[in-house]
Design a protein around this motif. Structure first.
Motif, PDB file in Angstrom:
ATOM      1  N   LEU A 192       0.749 -13.737 -14.398  1.00 18.14           N
ATOM      2  CA  LEU A 192       1.369 -13.470 -13.107  1.00 18.14           C
ATOM      3  C   LEU A 192       0.267 -13.586 -12.054  1.00 18.14           C
ATOM      4  CD1 LEU A 192       3.958 -12.466 -11.616  1.00 18.14           C
ATOM      5  CD2 LEU A 192       2.989 -10.163 -11.818  1.00 18.14           C
ATOM      6  N   HIS A 193       0.439 -14.524 -11.140  1.00 20.46           N
ATOM      7  CA  HIS A 193      -0.510 -14.716 -10.042  1.00 20.46           C
ATOM      8  C   HIS A 193       0.061 -14.019  -8.817  1.00 20.46           C
ATOM      9  CE1 HIS A 193      -2.548 -17.770 -12.471  1.00 20.46           C
ATOM     10  NE2 HIS A 193      -1.320 -18.108 -12.846  1.00 20.46           N
ATOM     11  N   TYR A 194      -0.805 -13.507  -7.959  1.00 22.52           N
ATOM     12  CA  TYR A 194      -0.307 -12.730  -6.825  1.00 22.52           C
ATOM     13  C   TYR A 194      -1.248 -12.791  -5.631  1.00 22.52           C
ATOM     14  CZ  TYR A 194      -3.572  -9.417  -8.957  1.00 22.52           C
ATOM     15  OH  TYR A 194      -4.684  -8.840  -9.515  1.00 22.52           O
ATOM     16  N   ARG A 195      -0.645 -12.500  -4.493  1.00 23.39           N
ATOM     17  CA  ARG A 195      -1.367 -12.366  -3.225  1.00 23.39           C
ATOM     18  C   ARG A 195      -0.709 -11.216  -2.469  1.00 23.39           C
ATOM     19  NH1 ARG A 195      -0.797 -17.284  -1.233  1.00 23.39           N
ATOM     20  NH2 ARG A 195      -2.690 -17.962  -2.220  1.00 23.39           N
ATOM     21  N   VAL A 196      -1.501 -10.238  -2.060  1.00 25.43           N
ATOM     22  CA  VAL A 196      -0.995  -9.077  -1.330  1.00 25.43           C
ATOM     23  C   VAL A 196      -1.708  -9.012   0.022  1.00 25.43           C
ATOM     24  CG1 VAL A 196      -0.671  -6.566  -1.335  1.00 25.43           C
ATOM     25  CG2 VAL A 196      -0.640  -7.834  -3.506  1.00 25.43           C
ATOM     26  N   SER A 197      -0.937  -8.901   1.085  1.00 29.24           N
ATOM     27  CA  SER A 197      -1.475  -8.747   2.440  1.00 29.24           C
ATOM     28  C   SER A 197      -0.891  -7.491   3.058  1.00 29.24           C
ATOM     29  CB  SER A 197      -1.103  -9.946   3.310  1.00 29.24           C
ATOM     30  OG  SER A 197      -1.693 -11.121   2.793  1.00 29.24           O
ATOM     31  N   VAL A 198      -1.670  -6.855   3.908  1.00 30.51           N
ATOM     32  CA  VAL A 198      -1.241  -5.611   4.556  1.00 30.51           C
ATOM     33  C   VAL A 198      -1.522  -5.665   6.050  1.00 30.51           C
ATOM     34  CG1 VAL A 198      -1.544  -4.182   2.497  1.00 30.51           C
ATOM     35  CG2 VAL A 198      -3.473  -4.531   4.050  1.00 30.51           C
ATOM     36  N   ASP A 239       3.238   9.497   6.678  1.00 28.22           N
ATOM     37  CA  ASP A 239       2.958   9.340   8.101  1.00 28.22           C
ATOM     38  C   ASP A 239       2.006   8.164   8.299  1.00 28.22           C
ATOM     39  OD1 ASP A 239       2.815   9.716  10.829  1.00 28.22           O
ATOM     40  OD2 ASP A 239       1.337  11.333  10.699  1.00 28.22           O
ATOM     41  N   ALA A 240       2.577   6.974   8.376  1.00 23.87           N
ATOM     42  CA  ALA A 240       1.796   5.749   8.551  1.00 23.87           C
ATOM     43  C   ALA A 240       2.609   4.760   9.384  1.00 23.87           C
ATOM     44  CB  ALA A 240       1.432   5.161   7.206  1.00 23.87           C
ATOM     45  N   PRO A 241       2.946   5.154  10.627  1.00 21.97           N
ATOM     46  CA  PRO A 241       3.789   4.281  11.438  1.00 21.97           C
ATOM     47  C   PRO A 241       3.151   2.905  11.622  1.00 21.97           C
ATOM     48  CG  PRO A 241       2.869   6.071  12.758  1.00 21.97           C
ATOM     49  CD  PRO A 241       2.473   6.315  11.348  1.00 21.97           C
ATOM     50  N   GLY A 242       3.936   1.888  11.405  1.00 25.77           N
ATOM     51  CA  GLY A 242       3.454   0.522  11.577  1.00 25.77           C
ATOM     52  C   GLY A 242       2.815  -0.071  10.334  1.00 25.77           C
ATOM     53  N   ALA A 243       2.529   0.737   9.321  1.00 29.40           N
ATOM     54  CA  ALA A 243       1.926   0.204   8.091  1.00 29.40           C
ATOM     55  C   ALA A 243       2.967  -0.621   7.339  1.00 29.40           C
ATOM     56  CB  ALA A 243       1.397   1.336   7.216  1.00 29.40           C
ATOM     57  N   HIS A 244       2.594  -1.852   7.011  1.00 29.29           N
ATOM     58  CA  HIS A 244       3.503  -2.719   6.270  1.00 29.29           C
ATOM     59  C   HIS A 244       2.696  -3.850   5.628  1.00 29.29           C
ATOM     60  CE1 HIS A 244       3.211  -4.781  10.168  1.00 29.29           C
ATOM     61  NE2 HIS A 244       3.539  -5.877   9.532  1.00 29.29           N
ATOM     62  N   GLY A 245       3.370  -4.749   4.966  1.00 27.78           N
ATOM     63  CA  GLY A 245       2.716  -5.892   4.346  1.00 27.78           C
ATOM     64  C   GLY A 245       3.688  -6.667   3.500  1.00 27.78           C
ATOM     65  N   HIS A 246       3.147  -7.551   2.686  1.00 25.84           N
ATOM     66  CA  HIS A 246       3.996  -8.305   1.765  1.00 25.84           C
ATOM     67  C   HIS A 246       3.156  -8.760   0.572  1.00 25.84           C
ATOM     68  CE1 HIS A 246       2.262 -11.645   4.080  1.00 25.84           C
ATOM     69  NE2 HIS A 246       2.427 -12.349   2.990  1.00 25.84           N
ATOM     70  N   ALA A 247       3.852  -8.994  -0.517  1.00 27.63           N
ATOM     71  CA  ALA A 247       3.225  -9.509  -1.726  1.00 27.63           C
ATOM     72  C   ALA A 247       4.063 -10.674  -2.223  1.00 27.63           C
ATOM     73  CB  ALA A 247       3.157  -8.420  -2.792  1.00 27.63           C
ATOM     74  N   THR A 267      -7.848  -3.142   6.565  1.00 24.82           N
ATOM     75  CA  THR A 267      -6.625  -2.383   6.811  1.00 24.82           C
ATOM     76  C   THR A 267      -5.539  -3.303   7.367  1.00 24.82           C
ATOM     77  OG1 THR A 267      -7.413  -1.735   9.000  1.00 24.82           O
ATOM     78  CG2 THR A 267      -7.839  -0.204   7.185  1.00 24.82           C
ATOM     79  N   SER A 268      -5.923  -4.529   7.730  1.00 27.53           N
ATOM     80  CA  SER A 268      -4.985  -5.561   8.181  1.00 27.53           C
ATOM     81  C   SER A 268      -5.521  -6.909   7.739  1.00 27.53           C
ATOM     82  CB  SER A 268      -4.824  -5.548   9.704  1.00 27.53           C
ATOM     83  OG  SER A 268      -4.076  -4.447  10.130  1.00 27.53           O
ATOM     84  N   GLY A 269      -4.802  -7.548   6.814  1.00 29.20           N
ATOM     85  CA  GLY A 269      -5.221  -8.849   6.315  1.00 29.20           C
ATOM     86  C   GLY A 269      -4.986  -8.954   4.826  1.00 29.20           C
ATOM     87  N   GLY A 270      -5.687  -9.897   4.205  1.00 25.23           N
ATOM     88  CA  GLY A 270      -5.548 -10.113   2.779  1.00 25.23           C
ATOM     89  C   GLY A 270      -6.164  -8.969   1.986  1.00 25.23           C
ATOM     90  N   LEU A 271      -5.366  -8.289   1.196  1.00 26.82           N
ATOM     91  CA  LEU A 271      -5.846  -7.167   0.392  1.00 26.82           C
ATOM     92  C   LEU A 271      -6.424  -7.650  -0.929  1.00 26.82           C
ATOM     93  CD1 LEU A 271      -6.061  -4.064   0.084  1.00 26.82           C
ATOM     94  CD2 LEU A 271      -3.839  -4.158  -1.055  1.00 26.82           C
ATOM     95  N   VAL A 272      -5.702  -8.548  -1.601  1.00 25.64           N
ATOM     96  CA  VAL A 272      -6.171  -9.044  -2.899  1.00 25.64           C
ATOM     97  C   VAL A 272      -5.397 -10.302  -3.270  1.00 25.64           C
ATOM     98  CG1 VAL A 272      -4.560  -7.645  -4.273  1.00 25.64           C
ATOM     99  CG2 VAL A 272      -6.740  -8.392  -5.291  1.00 25.64           C
ATOM    100  N   GLU A 273      -6.071 -11.165  -4.030  1.00 27.38           N
ATOM    101  CA  GLU A 273      -5.435 -12.323  -4.645  1.00 27.38           C
ATOM    102  C   GLU A 273      -5.991 -12.396  -6.057  1.00 27.38           C
ATOM    103  OE1 GLU A 273      -5.030 -17.139  -4.052  1.00 27.38           O
ATOM    104  OE2 GLU A 273      -5.649 -15.903  -2.356  1.00 27.38           O
ATOM    105  N   GLY A 274      -5.124 -12.554  -7.034  1.00 19.37           N
ATOM    106  CA  GLY A 274      -5.608 -12.580  -8.406  1.00 19.37           C
ATOM    107  C   GLY A 274      -4.518 -12.953  -9.384  1.00 19.37           C
ATOM    108  N   SER A 275      -4.790 -12.670 -10.649  1.00 13.92           N
ATOM    109  CA  SER A 275      -3.790 -12.917 -11.684  1.00 13.92           C
ATOM    110  C   SER A 275      -4.004 -11.911 -12.810  1.00 13.92           C
ATOM    111  CB  SER A 275      -3.882 -14.344 -12.211  1.00 13.92           C
ATOM    112  OG  SER A 275      -5.122 -14.560 -12.844  1.00 13.92           O
TER     113      SER A 275
END
Length: 162
Positions: free
Chosen positions: A61-67, A44-52, A114-122
């Protein structure tokens, strides 16, 4: 007018996760659209989304996760594999952790957003882990206090290597 067209194009590519500033000159090897609907079991988290987005350099492996619109702060995020869409698997790469749920020593902390950049790393990856990404049997899962089993999830898609 031309500036507006270019701006619109860049914003569109960012939304699709196909361009990641700072990602090795814009290169993205994999992406994962995240949503609460992809979690196994009802969340139950309507509207919760993001991308990596992910890009590979040597054996890292380098990554950036936003929510967007998480119900609470993230406690951890990982790559799980091997698993097809709709199935669960164990953790293979830690992306971020928190004081309440620490990961391996090299794991960066999840942002409190809860909205924005969650993490960037490798993180170092093995050939087997890269093979799971290449074949689509890996997924990203972001866990929160409200949803300890995972609030948003997305299968990792190979978007091609340059």
């Amino acid at each position: 007018m031309r500036r507006r067209v270019v701006f619109t194009l860049v914003v569109g590519l960012l939304a699709l996760g196909l361009f990641a500033p700072g990602a090795s000159a814009g290169r993205v090897d994999y992406r994962a659209p995240l949503s609460h609907a992809q979690e196994v079991g009802a969340v139950d988290a309507p509207g919760a989304h993001g991308h990596a987005v992910f890009w590979v350099s040597g054996s890292n492996l380098h990554y950036r996760v936003s929510v967007k619109h998480l119900t609470d702060s993230a406690t951890m995020a990982h790559i799980h594999a091997p698993a097809e869409r709709g199935a669960n698997a164990g953790i293979t790469v830690w992306l971020c952790d928190s004081d309440t749920i620490p990961g391996p020593a090299i794991t960066p902390a999840c942002s409190a957003t809860t909205s924005g950049g969650l993490v960037e790393g490798s993180a170092p990856v093995t050939p087997e882990q890269l093979a799971w990404l290449d074949t689509g049997v890996a997924y990203v899962n972001v866990h929160t206090v409200a949803h300890p089993g995972g609030e948003v999830r997305g299968q990792i898609l190979d978007v091609g290597r340059s």
